[in-house]
Scaffold this active site. Structure first.
Site, PDB file in Angstrom:
ATOM      1  N   HIS A  75       1.042  -0.946  -0.397  1.00 51.64           N
ATOM      2  CA  HIS A  75       0.041   0.143  -0.014  1.00 51.64           C
ATOM      3  C   HIS A  75       1.076   0.954   0.239  1.00 51.64           C
ATOM      4  O   HIS A  75       2.072   1.152   0.778  1.00 51.64           O
ATOM      5  CB  HIS A  75      -0.410  -0.142   1.307  1.00 51.64           C
ATOM      6  CG  HIS A  75      -1.869  -0.838   1.275  1.00 51.64           C
ATOM      7  ND1 HIS A  75      -3.488  -0.873   2.153  1.00 51.64           N
ATOM      8  CD2 HIS A  75      -2.132  -2.134   0.754  1.00 51.64           C
ATOM      9  CE1 HIS A  75      -4.311  -1.801   2.343  1.00 51.64           C
ATOM     10  NE2 HIS A  75      -3.950  -2.368   0.782  1.00 51.64           N
ATOM     11  N   PRO A 296      -3.013  -0.109  19.062  1.00 54.31           N
ATOM     12  CA  PRO A 296      -2.662  -0.841  18.085  1.00 54.31           C
ATOM     13  C   PRO A 296      -3.252   0.450  16.296  1.00 54.31           C
ATOM     14  O   PRO A 296      -2.298   0.037  15.724  1.00 54.31           O
ATOM     15  CB  PRO A 296      -3.931  -1.669  17.502  1.00 54.31           C
ATOM     16  CG  PRO A 296      -4.764  -1.971  18.661  1.00 54.31           C
ATOM     17  CD  PRO A 296      -4.406  -0.750  19.716  1.00 54.31           C
ATOM     18  N   LYS A 300       1.921  -0.501  15.006  1.00 59.07           N
ATOM     19  CA  LYS A 300       3.073  -0.319  15.253  1.00 59.07           C
ATOM     20  C   LYS A 300       4.217  -1.821  15.940  1.00 59.07           C
ATOM     21  O   LYS A 300       5.446  -2.099  16.580  1.00 59.07           O
ATOM     22  CB  LYS A 300       4.249   0.987  16.563  1.00 59.07           C
ATOM     23  CG  LYS A 300       3.865   2.067  15.753  1.00 59.07           C
ATOM     24  CD  LYS A 300       4.834   1.833  14.622  1.00 59.07           C
ATOM     25  CE  LYS A 300       4.929   3.069  13.171  1.00 59.07           C
ATOM     26  NZ  LYS A 300       5.354   2.536  12.262  1.00 59.07           N
TER      27      LYS A 300
END
Ligand code: FAD
Ligand code: PHB
Length: 406
Positions: A75, A296, A300
């Site tokens: 992405h 979240p 990471k």
């Protein structure tokens, strides 16, 4: 009692333990991995999905990137959605060519277990009564039972890669660790749905009713999250209620919305920021979630686990090559610099995008201004992009692994 001997005893076969074991193997260093769950449980557990550029490079350089190359989804951008509009941040353009890759943590773990088994080095699943001892001596031990037989592994070092609820961190004597912690007054309800993703890129949504996140696992499976109260019973959420809430929060004024499909899995996760420092006691080294937890929202956690074990592998390698303990002494401080920056980023993303129960109208307007600034200022977008795709590694990859290609 079975008496074993190894160089590094590794507790936990999550991403941290498995990555460390393979990095050590590539450097000719032996290890024994001890995991208290079954192989199926570890592989099936649905968790992270976003790999930083550096984590992808690491997996390729380690020679375990074939499936990632085949099925990972690269992405180059991410959407931030608020006031009914999606705003795209072009991460690749803003970060000098880097990207994230969507590839489930369970796939990473499965690939690494296959690689471990291929090395012929030991990996015990279903270990019971795991404990670590003699941490401040030169020969720490890992004890456990397996198939009814007691085992004792004598090690030069122990790596505590056993996650937030493991046994390694609690084995450190009182008074050694400083704990830094923040809990959040909300959790995430996450689902996996059999539905083709309706966007090629992730969408982080700020809505009056709370945060929502659109992600995916493949071209036919969508992963979605909703902000809910912290200990929200999952029984309160029928599939119909989940879709209704997701569509209310996510549908944008141009008509974009997630595709609906059968829900394959659902669960609620609490949100926490946590750091234990130093990440070491004697010959025990903590890595990954055993030492730190991030909410979240910044994607990471797994990536930080990978960053820790790259430094740990470098340190252990230096010890066996030259006898020097300099890297081992610096392990915790090197890791914590990255950990705190990831903590800050994850906290910022979390407070930017969630509704806080005690917020007032000032806080709400400030959040909207923050979002407006983020999506219109190139400087702000660049800052998000460079952190989201991952800050540079603390040690060059070539110092722990020779490039092996995909
Ligand atoms: P774990 O994965 O927890 O592995 C620890 C292992 O140790 C487990 O296999 C456990 O069974 C084993 N163990 C525990 N106790 C013992 C014991 N006593 N003896 C032996 N073994 C033991 N991170 C990202 O980077 N990107 C994301 O997109 C992302 N999304 C997330 C979404 C959700 C909903 C959640 C919950 C987490 C997400 N994370 C994400 C975080 C990520 O999943 C964790 O940070 C990551 O799993 C940490 O890896 P680890 O190896 O340190 O710990
Ligand atoms: C996921 O796909 O599970 C995911 C993606 C982005 C996050 C957290 C989780 O920030």
């Amino acid at each position: 009692m079975a008496e074993l001997r190894t160089q590094v005893g590794i507790v936990g076969a999550g991403p941290a333990g498995l990555l460390l074991a393979h990095l050590l193997h590539l450097n000719g260093i032996d290890s024994v991995i001890v995991e208290n769950r079954s192989r199926e449980y570890v592989i099936d557990r649905v968790r992270a999905g976003v790999l930083e550029q550096g984590t992808v490079d690491l997996l390729h350089a380690m020679g375990v990137g074939a499936e990632l190359q085949r099925r990972g989804l690269r992405h180059e951008g991410v959407y931030i959605s608020f006031n009914g509009r999606r705003h795209r941040i072009d991460m690749t353009e803003l970060s000098g060519g880097k990207a994230i890759t969507v590839y489930g943590q369970n796939e990473v773990v499965r690939d690494l277990i296959d690689a471990r088994i291929g090395t012929g080095r030991p990996l015990y699943f279903n270990a019971q009564g795991v404990e670590v001892a003699a941490l401040e001596s030169s020969q720490p031990v890992v004890r456990f039972s397996h198939d009814g037989c007691a085992h004792q592994v004598h090690c030069d070092f122990v790596a505590g890669c056993d996650g937030f609820h493991g046994v390694c961190r609690p084995s450190i004597p009182d008074g050694v660790l400083s704990i830094y912690e923040r809990t959040y007054p909300f959790g995430w309800l996450g689902i996996l749905a059999e539905a083709a993703p309706s966007s090629d890129e992730l969408v982080y949504t700020y809505h009056d009713r709370g945060f929502a996140l659109f992600s995916m696992r493949s071209t036919s499976v969508t992963r979605l999250y909703l902000q809910v109260p912290p200990d929200e019973p999952i029984e309160n959420w029928s599939d119909e209620r989940i879709w209704d809430e997701l569509l209310r929060r996510m549908t944008t004024s141009d008509g974009w919305k997630p595709n609906v499909g059968p829900i394959l899995q659902k669960s609620v996760t609490p949100m926490r920021s946590f750091v234990a420092a130093p990440m070491r006691n004697g010959r025990l080294f903590l890595a990954g979630d055993a030492a730190h937890i991030v909410p979240p929202t910044g994607a990471k956690g797994l990536n930080l686990a990978a960053a820790d074990v790259v430094v740990l592998a470098r340190a252990v390698k230096a010890f066996y090559e030259t006898g020097s303990t300099n890297w081992l002494e610096s392990y915790s401080s090197i890791c914590l610099r990255r950990v705190w920056k990831a903590q800050r980023f994850s906290w910022w993303m979390t407070t930017l995008l969630h509704r806080l129960p005690d917020e007032n109208e000032f806080d709400h307007q400030r959040q909207l201004a923050d979002l407006d600034y983020l999506t219109t200022s190139r400087a702000a977008m660049t800052s998000l992009a460079e952190q989201y795709v991952g800050l540079p590694w603390e040690v060059p990859l070539e110092s722990v692994v020779l490039s092996r290609g995909a």
